[in-house]
Design a protein around this motif. Structure first.
Motif, PDB file in Angstrom:
ATOM      1  N   ALA A  15       1.007  -1.250   0.028  1.00 18.15           N
ATOM      2  CA  ALA A  15      -0.115  -0.058  -0.058  1.00 18.15           C
ATOM      3  C   ALA A  15       0.919   1.155   0.099  1.00 18.15           C
ATOM      4  N   GLN A  16       2.250   1.158   0.437  1.00 18.36           N
ATOM      5  CA  GLN A  16       3.160   2.326   0.371  1.00 18.36           C
ATOM      6  C   GLN A  16       4.341   2.021  -0.355  1.00 18.36           C
ATOM      7  N   ALA A  17       4.988   2.949  -0.811  1.00 11.50           N
ATOM      8  CA  ALA A  17       6.305   2.819  -1.459  1.00 11.50           C
ATOM      9  C   ALA A  17       7.289   2.283  -0.195  1.00 11.50           C
ATOM     10  N   GLY A  18       8.103   1.408  -0.644  1.00 13.54           N
ATOM     11  CA  GLY A  18       9.139   0.987   0.191  1.00 13.54           C
ATOM     12  C   GLY A  18       9.056  -0.394   0.825  1.00 13.54           C
ATOM     13  N   VAL A  19       7.537  -0.652   1.113  1.00 12.26           N
ATOM     14  CA  VAL A  19       7.153  -2.066   1.420  1.00 12.26           C
ATOM     15  C   VAL A  19       6.947  -3.020   0.423  1.00 12.26           C
ATOM     16  N   LEU A  20       8.039  -4.017   0.918  1.00 13.68           N
ATOM     17  CA  LEU A  20       8.302  -5.169  -0.287  1.00 13.68           C
ATOM     18  C   LEU A  20       7.130  -6.066  -0.207  1.00 13.68           C
ATOM     19  N   SER A  21       6.662  -6.522   1.175  1.00 20.21           N
ATOM     20  CA  SER A  21       5.589  -7.131   1.382  1.00 20.21           C
ATOM     21  C   SER A  21       5.049  -7.554   2.583  1.00 20.21           C
ATOM     22  N   VAL A  22       3.756  -7.601   3.099  1.00 19.48           N
ATOM     23  CA  VAL A  22       3.072  -8.043   4.110  1.00 19.48           C
ATOM     24  C   VAL A  22       2.519  -9.367   4.292  1.00 19.48           C
ATOM     25  N   PHE A  23       2.723  -9.821   5.435  1.00 15.84           N
ATOM     26  CA  PHE A  23       2.327 -11.431   5.850  1.00 15.84           C
ATOM     27  C   PHE A  23       1.400 -11.002   6.946  1.00 15.84           C
ATOM     28  N   GLU A  24       0.166 -11.698   6.893  1.00 10.07           N
ATOM     29  CA  GLU A  24      -0.669 -11.638   7.723  1.00 10.07           C
ATOM     30  C   GLU A  24      -1.673 -12.706   7.967  1.00 10.07           C
ATOM     31  N   ALA A  25      -2.020 -13.138   8.975  1.00  4.98           N
ATOM     32  CA  ALA A  25      -2.935 -14.551   9.286  1.00  4.98           C
ATOM     33  C   ALA A  25      -3.662 -14.043  10.675  1.00  4.98           C
ATOM     34  N   ASN A  26      -4.705 -14.966  10.588  1.00  2.00           N
ATOM     35  CA  ASN A  26      -5.595 -15.143  11.760  1.00  2.00           C
ATOM     36  C   ASN A  26      -5.915 -16.451  11.775  1.00  2.00           C
ATOM     37  N   ALA A  27      -5.675 -17.344  13.021  1.00  2.00           N
ATOM     38  CA  ALA A  27      -5.893 -18.739  12.873  1.00  2.00           C
ATOM     39  C   ALA A  27      -6.455 -19.208  14.332  1.00  2.00           C
ATOM     40  N   THR A  28      -7.137 -20.184  14.626  1.00  2.00           N
ATOM     41  CA  THR A  28      -7.425 -20.681  15.890  1.00  2.00           C
ATOM     42  C   THR A  28      -6.419 -21.521  16.672  1.00  2.00           C
ATOM     43  N   SER A  29      -5.416 -22.027  15.833  1.00 10.26           N
ATOM     44  CA  SER A  29      -4.275 -22.670  16.557  1.00 10.26           C
ATOM     45  C   SER A  29      -2.893 -22.334  15.909  1.00 10.26           C
ATOM     46  N   ALA A  30      -1.818 -22.681  16.563  1.00  8.26           N
ATOM     47  CA  ALA A  30      -0.598 -22.548  16.154  1.00  8.26           C
ATOM     48  C   ALA A  30      -0.162 -23.027  14.956  1.00  8.26           C
ATOM     49  N   ALA A  31      -0.744 -24.356  14.860  1.00  5.22           N
ATOM     50  CA  ALA A  31      -0.472 -25.218  13.743  1.00  5.22           C
ATOM     51  C   ALA A  31      -0.946 -24.462  12.588  1.00  5.22           C
ATOM     52  N   ASP A  32      -2.141 -23.618  12.409  1.00  7.72           N
ATOM     53  CA  ASP A  32      -2.858 -23.290  11.444  1.00  7.72           C
ATOM     54  C   ASP A  32      -2.124 -21.867  11.169  1.00  7.72           C
ATOM     55  N   LEU A  33      -1.563 -21.081  11.858  1.00  4.97           N
ATOM     56  CA  LEU A  33      -0.654 -20.130  11.816  1.00  4.97           C
ATOM     57  C   LEU A  33       0.846 -20.316  11.110  1.00  4.97           C
ATOM     58  N   GLN A  34       1.240 -21.637  11.247  1.00  2.00           N
ATOM     59  CA  GLN A  34       2.634 -21.793  11.288  1.00  2.00           C
ATOM     60  C   GLN A  34       3.149 -21.301   9.782  1.00  2.00           C
ATOM     61  N   SER A  35       2.260 -21.889   8.990  1.00  3.09           N
ATOM     62  CA  SER A  35       2.799 -21.637   7.372  1.00  3.09           C
ATOM     63  C   SER A  35       3.197 -19.974   7.190  1.00  3.09           C
ATOM     64  N   THR A  36       2.302 -19.291   7.587  1.00  2.00           N
ATOM     65  CA  THR A  36       2.440 -17.968   7.436  1.00  2.00           C
ATOM     66  C   THR A  36       3.541 -17.264   8.083  1.00  2.00           C
ATOM     67  N   VAL A  37       4.043 -17.869   9.287  1.00  3.99           N
ATOM     68  CA  VAL A  37       5.081 -17.392  10.145  1.00  3.99           C
ATOM     69  C   VAL A  37       6.470 -17.793   9.372  1.00  3.99           C
ATOM     70  N   ASP A  38       6.282 -19.122   8.917  1.00  7.79           N
ATOM     71  CA  ASP A  38       7.427 -19.742   8.179  1.00  7.79           C
ATOM     72  C   ASP A  38       7.776 -19.045   6.845  1.00  7.79           C
ATOM     73  N   ASP A  39       6.718 -18.558   6.264  1.00  5.40           N
ATOM     74  CA  ASP A  39       6.954 -17.923   4.987  1.00  5.40           C
ATOM     75  C   ASP A  39       7.707 -16.577   5.294  1.00  5.40           C
ATOM     76  N   PHE A  40       7.210 -15.924   6.414  1.00  5.77           N
ATOM     77  CA  PHE A  40       7.800 -14.546   6.598  1.00  5.77           C
ATOM     78  C   PHE A  40       9.218 -14.648   6.883  1.00  5.77           C
ATOM     79  N   ARG A  41       9.704 -15.836   7.774  1.00  4.43           N
ATOM     80  CA  ARG A  41      11.080 -16.266   8.250  1.00  4.43           C
ATOM     81  C   ARG A  41      11.821 -16.335   6.881  1.00  4.43           C
ATOM     82  N   THR A  42      11.404 -17.311   5.866  1.00  5.94           N
ATOM     83  CA  THR A  42      12.125 -17.425   4.651  1.00  5.94           C
ATOM     84  C   THR A  42      12.464 -16.276   4.118  1.00  5.94           C
TER      85      THR A  42
END
Length: 277
Positions: free
Chosen positions: A25-52
């Motif tokens: 949405a603004q210059a300089g930002v390469l990417s935004v990773f965001e998620a909402n999930a009911t468990s850690a397992a369901d959130l894991q892939s988004t967090v891992d994508d950010f780490r990568t």
């Protein structure tokens, strides 16, 4: 955090949202990773994508890590001496020795008076800040919160000397119990304290987990203001912090236009000296 007897609609509790903003949405930002999930397992892939996207994990030692890498805090190895009912020092992870040399500090803002980590079950202290359950852990079993207000700042420092201001390419945070849109947010500022980008954390069901991570084109983030914390029985606390390797300001390359301007001014100065000679 809402009390466990919350009557939030079941439809909202069933939703799990995960997005990657390919067009910032603004210059300089390469990417935004965001998620909402009911468990850690369901959130894991988004967090891992950010780490990568941030790069390999650097050692928590007082050395200059891979500038294309990352550092992390999950709180779980912290001793009982810095957890509830004791205060957590904001500079705990900005020390000159491993494993606390991580180049990050937490500082009070607004009416915040300090910070606190939740206790472990083995400590004998009341867990989850004394609430009757309801927070979800991403990496068990400690959680983090400001005390007295919901505002605090995250600053970055050179892991080598701990006093030199550093910049990072991005920061991602796991939140727990974000139930209302606009109730938690992250705002990113540069070295001149100019706002670069701000975004609300995705909301979901009672006790759900949310993740928000923002990566910039270059290491230009000096401060991140976070709005989240304990306020009565409708509170939001945090788990893992993941961020790009802090790079000392002096080591951050100038953007190309600024570099060209500097070179032009240097050339003009040389020309003037020649004319005077």
């Amino acid at each position: 955090m809402t009390h466990p007897t919350s009557t939030r609609p079941l439809l909202g509790a069933a939703l799990a949202l995960a997005t990657l903003a390919a067009v910032p949405a603004q210059a300089g930002v390469l990417s935004v990773f965001e998620a909402n999930a009911t468990s850690a397992a369901d959130l894991q892939s988004t967090v891992d994508d950010f780490r990568t996207a941030l790069g390999p994990l650097n050692a928590p030692a007082p050395v200059s890590g891979d500038p294309a890498g990352r550092r992390e805090i999950n709180w779980d190895g912290a001793p009982d001496s810095v957890s509830d009912p004791n205060a957590f020092p904001g500079d705990f992870f900005n020390q000159g020795f491993a494993p606390l040399a991580r180049g990050i500090e937490f500082k009070e803002a607004g009416a915040t008076t300090g910070f606190e980590l939740s206790s472990t079950a083995a400590s004998g202290e009341t867990i989850e800040f004394g609430f009757p359950g309801g927070f979800t852990f991403f990496s068990p079993e400690r959680l983090f919160t400001p005390i007295g207000d919901t505002l605090f700042d995250v600053f970055f420092f050179d892991p080598v000397d701990q006093v030199t201001t550093a910049l990072t390419r991005g920061l991602g945070v796991v939140f727990t119990d974000v139930e209302n849109t606009g109730s938690a947010s992250m705002s990113f500022y540069d070295i001149d304290d100019t706002l670069l980008y701000t975004r609300d954390v995705l909301a979901g069901a009672n006790a759900s987990l949310s993740f928000l991570g923002v990566i910039f084109d270059d290491a230009e983030v000096a401060r991140v203001r976070i709005d989240a914390g304990i306020v009565g029985f409708d509170s939001i606390v945090m788990d893992d912090f993941i961020y790009g390797e802090p790079i000392a300001v002096a080591d951050v390359p100038l953007p190309l236009p600024a570099a060209l301007l500097g070179a032009g001014l240097l050339g003009l100065g040389t020309l003037r000296r020649r004319k005077r000679g």
